[in-house]
Motif scaffolding. Structure first.
Motif, short mmCIF file in Angstrom:
data_model
loop_
_atom_site.label_atom_id
_atom_site.label_comp_id
_atom_site.label_asym_id
_atom_site.label_seq_id
_atom_site.Cartn_x
_atom_site.Cartn_y
_atom_site.Cartn_z
N PHE A 1 1.75 6.11 -12.74
CA PHE A 1 1.35 6.05 -11.33
C PHE A 1 1.26 7.44 -10.74
O PHE A 1 0.33 7.76 -9.99
N LEU A 2 2.21 8.28 -11.06
CA LEU A 2 2.26 9.64 -10.53
C LEU A 2 0.98 10.40 -10.87
O LEU A 2 0.38 11.05 -10.00
N LEU A 3 0.54 10.33 -12.11
CA LEU A 3 -0.66 11.06 -12.53
C LEU A 3 -1.92 10.52 -11.88
O LEU A 3 -2.83 11.28 -11.53
N LYS A 4 -1.98 9.20 -11.69
CA LYS A 4 -3.14 8.61 -11.04
C LYS A 4 -3.15 8.89 -9.54
O LYS A 4 -4.21 9.08 -8.94
N ALA A 5 -1.95 8.91 -8.93
CA ALA A 5 -1.86 9.07 -7.48
C ALA A 5 -2.18 10.49 -7.03
O ALA A 5 -2.75 10.69 -5.95
N ALA A 6 -1.81 11.47 -7.84
CA ALA A 6 -1.93 12.87 -7.43
C ALA A 6 -3.31 13.24 -6.89
O ALA A 6 -3.41 13.86 -5.82
N PRO A 7 -4.41 12.89 -7.56
CA PRO A 7 -5.72 13.26 -7.03
C PRO A 7 -6.29 12.28 -6.01
O PRO A 7 -7.31 12.57 -5.37
N LEU A 8 -5.64 11.13 -5.84
CA LEU A 8 -6.21 10.08 -4.99
C LEU A 8 -5.63 10.02 -3.58
O LEU A 8 -6.33 9.67 -2.62
N LEU A 9 -4.34 10.30 -3.44
CA LEU A 9 -3.68 10.05 -2.16
C LEU A 9 -3.95 11.14 -1.13
O LEU A 9 -3.59 12.30 -1.31
N ASN A 10 -4.59 10.75 -0.07
CA ASN A 10 -4.84 11.63 1.08
C ASN A 10 -4.85 10.78 2.33
O ASN A 10 -4.62 9.56 2.28
N ASP A 11 -5.11 11.38 3.48
CA ASP A 11 -4.99 10.64 4.74
C ASP A 11 -6.08 9.61 4.98
O ASP A 11 -6.10 8.96 6.03
N SER A 12 -6.99 9.41 4.02
CA SER A 12 -7.96 8.33 4.13
C SER A 12 -7.45 7.04 3.51
O SER A 12 -8.06 5.98 3.67
N VAL A 13 -6.33 7.10 2.82
CA VAL A 13 -5.76 5.94 2.12
C VAL A 13 -4.66 5.32 2.98
O VAL A 13 -3.75 6.03 3.43
N MET B 1 0.84 -1.19 0.00
CA MET B 1 0.00 0.00 0.00
C MET B 1 0.88 1.25 0.00
O MET B 1 1.95 1.26 0.60
N PRO B 2 0.44 2.35 -0.65
CA PRO B 2 -0.84 2.54 -1.34
C PRO B 2 -0.78 2.24 -2.85
O PRO B 2 -1.71 2.60 -3.57
N ILE B 3 0.30 1.60 -3.32
CA ILE B 3 0.39 1.31 -4.74
C ILE B 3 -0.79 0.47 -5.21
O ILE B 3 -1.38 0.73 -6.26
N PHE B 4 -1.17 -0.53 -4.42
CA PHE B 4 -2.30 -1.38 -4.78
C PHE B 4 -3.57 -0.55 -4.93
O PHE B 4 -4.37 -0.75 -5.85
N PHE B 5 -3.76 0.41 -4.02
CA PHE B 5 -4.96 1.25 -4.03
C PHE B 5 -5.01 2.10 -5.30
O PHE B 5 -6.08 2.30 -5.88
N VAL B 6 -3.88 2.59 -5.75
CA VAL B 6 -3.83 3.47 -6.92
C VAL B 6 -3.85 2.67 -8.22
O VAL B 6 -4.61 2.98 -9.15
#
Length: 254
Positions: free
Chosen positions: A78-90, A62-67
């Motif tokens: 991965f960078l482009l997908k992660a940018a809007p997704l990663l926050n403290d809920s992940v 984690m959090p690679i699996f989540f993204v």
């Protein structure tokens, strides 16, 4: 909540100045090291991405699996997908969002620059030395001076001379650079600040003196230090185990 009267802390931990000062004596020296954020990001993706195509995630992945959600993405994808997704809920989001800031006790989600600058100054006040990986030799000379040790106690020249840290791939587009700047805004500020303070310390130490010290780095291996390590072993108190559990990354999916 660390054990009292420990001699040294060298395990993975998150810096908490108040807690550590409560546990260590007043003459304790606090130091850390920073790596160029873009290189750290790529290294982390390669390291935590092992087995990223598995159908079920472990804490390690984690959090690679989540993204990624089962996709075999490149670092830039991965960078482009992660940018809007990663926050403290992940779970374990901080591994790819201001990783170094997190480990140094700063909230990875901060975006207000005044607050970020305040946190960096607070960290500077509590650290005796922040080294820079890309300037490892100069950093080790300053560490040697800080700890009043000889070279054989501090380091191994074999490691310093033979292990090289080089820049890997570069940003493909300005879009990637912008996405990275959003995820690593604090780490970038930390690196810039402490890279400057490192060279101020080198100047205070003396450039000629520094050059001489680097030339005489020893070839012998470092001596073993018998120190007390802080580690949640089976003998650790339940109170310490509970503290470390509550302050570690979460494993369950949101």
């Amino acid at each position: 909540m660390f054990p009292l009267n420990a001699s040294i802390l060298i395990r993975h931990s998150r810096f908490d100045a108040n807690e550590m000062k409560r546990c260590f004596h007043s003459e304790t020296r606090y130091f850390s090291i920073l790596r160029r954020p873009w290189d750290l990001f790529q290294s982390a993706y390669n390291f935590y991405g092992k087995g990223r195509l598995e159908k079920t995630a472990t804490c390690f992945q984690m959090p690679i699996f989540f993204v990624n959600k089962g996709e075999n993405l490149t670092v830039h994808q991965f960078l482009l997908k992660a940018a809007p997704l990663l926050n403290d809920s992940v779970p374990w989001y901080f591994r790819f969002r201001n990783f170094q800031a997190h480990d140094l006790g700063i909230d990875p989600m901060l975006t207000n620059q005044k607050e970020i600058n305040k946190e960096i100054r607070r960290l500077d006040d509590n650290m005796d030395l922040v080294m820079i990986l890309e300037h490892l030799e100069e950093s080790m000379v300053l560490l040697k001076d800080l700890l009043c040790m000889d070279w054989e106690t501090v380091t191994e020249t074999h490691h310093l001379k033979k292990r090289e840290y080089k820049r890997t791939m570069q940003f493909e587009t300005t879009k990637h650079k912008k996405a990275f700047a959003g995820l690593y805004n604090i780490d970038l500020a930390l690196y810039d600040y402490f890279n400057k303070t490192l060279w101020k310390r080198v100047d205070a130490y003396g450039r000629e003196r520094m050059a001489k010290e680097i030339k005489i780095l020893p070839k012998s291996s470092s001596k073993s230090l018998k120190t007390k390590q802080i580690h949640p072993s089976d003998n650790s108190s339940e109170e310490i185990k509970q503290y470390m559990f509550e302050n570690s990354g979460r494993c369950e999916l949101p």
